[in-house]
Design a protein around this motif. Structure first.
Motif, PDB file in Angstrom:
ATOM      1  N   ARG A   1      -8.462   3.868   4.409  1.00 21.12           N
ATOM      2  CA  ARG A   1      -7.405   3.295   4.997  1.00 21.12           C
ATOM      3  C   ARG A   1      -7.139   1.845   4.308  1.00 21.12           C
ATOM      4  NH1 ARG A   1      -3.622   4.339   8.748  1.00 21.12           N
ATOM      5  NH2 ARG A   1      -4.478   5.666  10.384  1.00 21.12           N
ATOM      6  N   CYS A   2      -6.398   1.558   3.459  1.00 23.08           N
ATOM      7  CA  CYS A   2      -5.946   0.440   3.477  1.00 23.08           C
ATOM      8  C   CYS A   2      -6.368  -0.760   3.969  1.00 23.08           C
ATOM      9  CB  CYS A   2      -4.597   0.517   2.096  1.00 23.08           C
ATOM     10  SG  CYS A   2      -3.907  -1.547   1.822  1.00 23.08           S
ATOM     11  N   ARG A   3      -6.705  -1.823   3.333  1.00 20.25           N
ATOM     12  CA  ARG A   3      -7.620  -2.991   4.957  1.00 20.25           C
ATOM     13  C   ARG A   3      -6.442  -3.943   4.201  1.00 20.25           C
ATOM     14  NH1 ARG A   3     -11.559  -6.410   2.295  1.00 20.25           N
ATOM     15  NH2 ARG A   3     -11.486  -7.193   3.711  1.00 20.25           N
ATOM     16  N   ARG A   4      -5.276  -4.118   3.468  1.00 17.01           N
ATOM     17  CA  ARG A   4      -4.547  -4.475   3.061  1.00 17.01           C
ATOM     18  C   ARG A   4      -2.911  -4.275   4.355  1.00 17.01           C
ATOM     19  NH1 ARG A   4      -1.891  -8.147  -1.397  1.00 17.01           N
ATOM     20  NH2 ARG A   4      -0.851  -5.804  -2.027  1.00 17.01           N
ATOM     21  N   CYS A   5      -2.285  -2.826   3.934  1.00 24.32           N
ATOM     22  CA  CYS A   5      -1.129  -2.555   4.851  1.00 24.32           C
ATOM     23  C   CYS A   5      -1.792  -1.398   5.421  1.00 24.32           C
ATOM     24  CB  CYS A   5      -0.321  -1.728   3.181  1.00 24.32           C
ATOM     25  SG  CYS A   5      -0.428  -0.739   2.665  1.00 24.32           S
ATOM     26  N   HIS A   6      -3.174  -1.013   5.850  1.00 26.15           N
ATOM     27  CA  HIS A   6      -3.328   0.320   6.694  1.00 26.15           C
ATOM     28  C   HIS A   6      -3.093   1.911   6.204  1.00 26.15           C
ATOM     29  CE1 HIS A   6      -5.684  -3.013   8.439  1.00 26.15           C
ATOM     30  NE2 HIS A   6      -3.591  -3.163   8.968  1.00 26.15           N
TER      31      HIS A   6
ATOM     32  N   HIS B   1      -8.060   2.473  -4.654  1.00 25.67           N
ATOM     33  CA  HIS B   1      -6.509   1.757  -4.420  1.00 25.67           C
ATOM     34  C   HIS B   1      -5.642   1.580  -4.233  1.00 25.67           C
ATOM     35  CE1 HIS B   1      -3.540  -0.008  -7.680  1.00 25.67           C
ATOM     36  NE2 HIS B   1      -2.706   1.137  -6.946  1.00 25.67           N
ATOM     37  N   CYS B   2      -5.245   1.030  -3.582  1.00 27.77           N
ATOM     38  CA  CYS B   2      -3.479   1.462  -2.425  1.00 27.77           C
ATOM     39  C   CYS B   2      -2.423   1.980  -2.760  1.00 27.77           C
ATOM     40  CB  CYS B   2      -3.895   0.842  -1.566  1.00 27.77           C
ATOM     41  SG  CYS B   2      -2.275   1.073  -0.481  1.00 27.77           S
ATOM     42  N   PRO B   3      -2.024   3.549  -3.602  1.00 23.57           N
ATOM     43  CA  PRO B   3      -0.619   3.873  -4.369  1.00 23.57           C
ATOM     44  C   PRO B   3       0.151   2.459  -3.603  1.00 23.57           C
ATOM     45  CG  PRO B   3      -2.024   5.565  -2.402  1.00 23.57           C
ATOM     46  CD  PRO B   3      -2.585   4.648  -3.133  1.00 23.57           C
ATOM     47  N   PHE B   4       0.138   2.326  -2.161  1.00 24.71           N
ATOM     48  CA  PHE B   4       1.731   1.688  -1.342  1.00 24.71           C
ATOM     49  C   PHE B   4       1.565   0.385  -1.828  1.00 24.71           C
ATOM     50  CE2 PHE B   4      -0.124   5.529   0.585  1.00 24.71           C
ATOM     51  CZ  PHE B   4       1.560   6.562   0.537  1.00 24.71           C
ATOM     52  N   CYS B   5       0.565  -0.568  -1.654  1.00 21.67           N
ATOM     53  CA  CYS B   5       0.562  -1.691  -1.410  1.00 21.67           C
ATOM     54  C   CYS B   5       0.177  -2.202  -2.542  1.00 21.67           C
ATOM     55  CB  CYS B   5       0.504  -2.374  -0.638  1.00 21.67           C
ATOM     56  SG  CYS B   5      -1.340  -2.616  -0.690  1.00 21.67           S
ATOM     57  N   GLY B   6      -1.071  -1.520  -3.492  1.00 16.10           N
ATOM     58  CA  GLY B   6      -1.067  -1.648  -4.753  1.00 16.10           C
ATOM     59  C   GLY B   6      -2.986  -2.325  -4.498  1.00 16.10           C
ATOM     60  N   PHE B   7      -3.434  -2.941  -3.451  1.00 19.14           N
ATOM     61  CA  PHE B   7      -4.454  -3.826  -2.880  1.00 19.14           C
ATOM     62  C   PHE B   7      -5.777  -2.589  -3.170  1.00 19.14           C
ATOM     63  CE2 PHE B   7      -7.796  -5.187   0.049  1.00 19.14           C
ATOM     64  CZ  PHE B   7      -7.735  -6.633  -0.024  1.00 19.14           C
ATOM     65  N   GLN B   8      -6.789  -3.594  -4.190  1.00 18.40           N
ATOM     66  CA  GLN B   8      -7.857  -2.734  -4.044  1.00 18.40           C
ATOM     67  C   GLN B   8      -8.804  -3.400  -3.262  1.00 18.40           C
ATOM     68  OE1 GLN B   8      -8.454  -0.877  -7.159  1.00 18.40           O
ATOM     69  NE2 GLN B   8      -6.970  -1.791  -8.818  1.00 18.40           N
TER      70      GLN B   8
HETATM   71 ZN   LIG Z   1      -1.789  -0.816   1.071  1.00 13.80          ZN
END
Ligand SMILES: [Zn+2]
Length: 306
Positions: free
Chosen positions: A35-40, A53-60
């Motif tokens: 899971r993305c660590r920022r937006c889950h 790489h999170c395609p929703f918020c761009g967080f790596q």
């Molecule tokens: Zn994210």
């Protein structure tokens, strides 16, 4: 099912490559999928070498970010060997032992690694003790103290809690406190023991208000009777703890780092009956990726004797 190697051969086969180690950590950290660590967000793109790489918020993020392995430059295979070695030595290891076994470049590196691993020996949100629990205090370091004297400089006061399991000892908790005042001791008990449990102590005044905190309070000694062993489990734990601390660095452990050693002792003690040492390795690896990376610790300069 807990997934861990049973033998050294299994360990060697399983973790022969850095990728295999990384995959194991991914599985431990995100058993339900990455899971993305920022937006889950539940669907992230793997971009190689454990990076996502999170395609929703761009967080790596990476599987190592936020764990004790963050920013490590060493091969994960070396870290895995360190975890295997540390969990397979029944009574613990020294930094020098770790340095020699793994061929680490410096004592300082070995020391830092050991402390990071100790930090992972505390399970976040671990369960409290329950049932009947013996509680007592003990001192470490400094000159020989009176039983309930106020903590003097250089001495550490440790609250020891041990579950009663028939004639045996169940799980334990250790916690350092400032002094024997009621707030300090109450908080130590509240941290370690679930409300509704029976707390068995000697007659120290400071525990009296535990009744108001939802505990059943049992005093085993109204007046000091020399030679009576009324809290046998706690006394046994204290004896084992002190012997263990003395065995490590000949007891020269700085008070500042004592907490980490208490965690290690607790981790080992509570798993002392595990048939497979690999199970300890599994727990340690699991907790290593669940623990926030701590700032790099400096090797101790000032040590206190016993
Ligand atoms: Zn994210």
């Amino acid at each position: 099912m807990d997934d861990y190697p049973r033998t050294l051969m299994e360990f060697e086969r399983r973790f022969a490559t850095e990728e295999a180690c990384r995959a194991y950590l991914v599985q431990l950290r995100w058993p339900e999928g990455v899971r993305c660590r920022r937006c889950h967000a539940p669907s992230v793109w793997a971009t190689g070498r454990g990076l996502y790489h999170c395609p929703f918020c761009g967080f790596q993020t990476s599987v190592l970010a936020g764990t004790i392995f963050q920013d490590t430059k060493a091969d994960l295979r070396l870290w895995f060997r360190a975890m295997w070695y540390v969990t397979n030595q029944k009574s613990g290891v020294s930094a020098l032992g770790l340095q020699r076994t793994l061929g680490l470049g410096s004592y300082r590196t070995a020391w830092t690694w050991l402390h990071k691993l100790r930090a992972a020996m505390v399970r976040p949100g671990r369960e409290q003790l329950r049932g009947t629990v013996e509680v007592d205090e003990t001192y470490w370091g400094g000159p020989k103290p009176g039983k309930h004297g106020r903590g003097a400089a250089g001495k550490a006061l440790i609250v020891v809690a041990a579950e009663v399991d028939g004639q045996h000892i169940g799980r334990i908790r250790l916690r350092r406190v400032r002094d024997t005042s009621a707030p300090q001791l109450e908080r130590a008990v509240q941290d370690a023991v679930a409300p509704g449990s029976v707390v068995r102590t000697d007659g120290l005044h400071s525990y009296r208000r535990l009744v108001d905190r939802g505990y059943v309070y049992e005093v085993v000694r109204k007046e000091a009777a020399v030679g009576d062993n009324l809290l046998p489990r706690v006394n046994r734990v204290v004896a084992l703890l002190k012997r263990w601390l003395l065995g490590i660095h000949q007891g020269r452990i700085s008070v500042a780092h004592l907490d980490a050693y208490l965690d290690e002792f607790t981790f080992r003690f509570n798993r002392r009956t595990s048939h497979w040492r690999g199970k300890l390795f599994y727990r340690l690896a699991q907790q290593a990726v669940a623990v926030d990376a701590r700032p790099t610790l400096r090797a101790p300069r000032q040590l206190v004797g016993v």
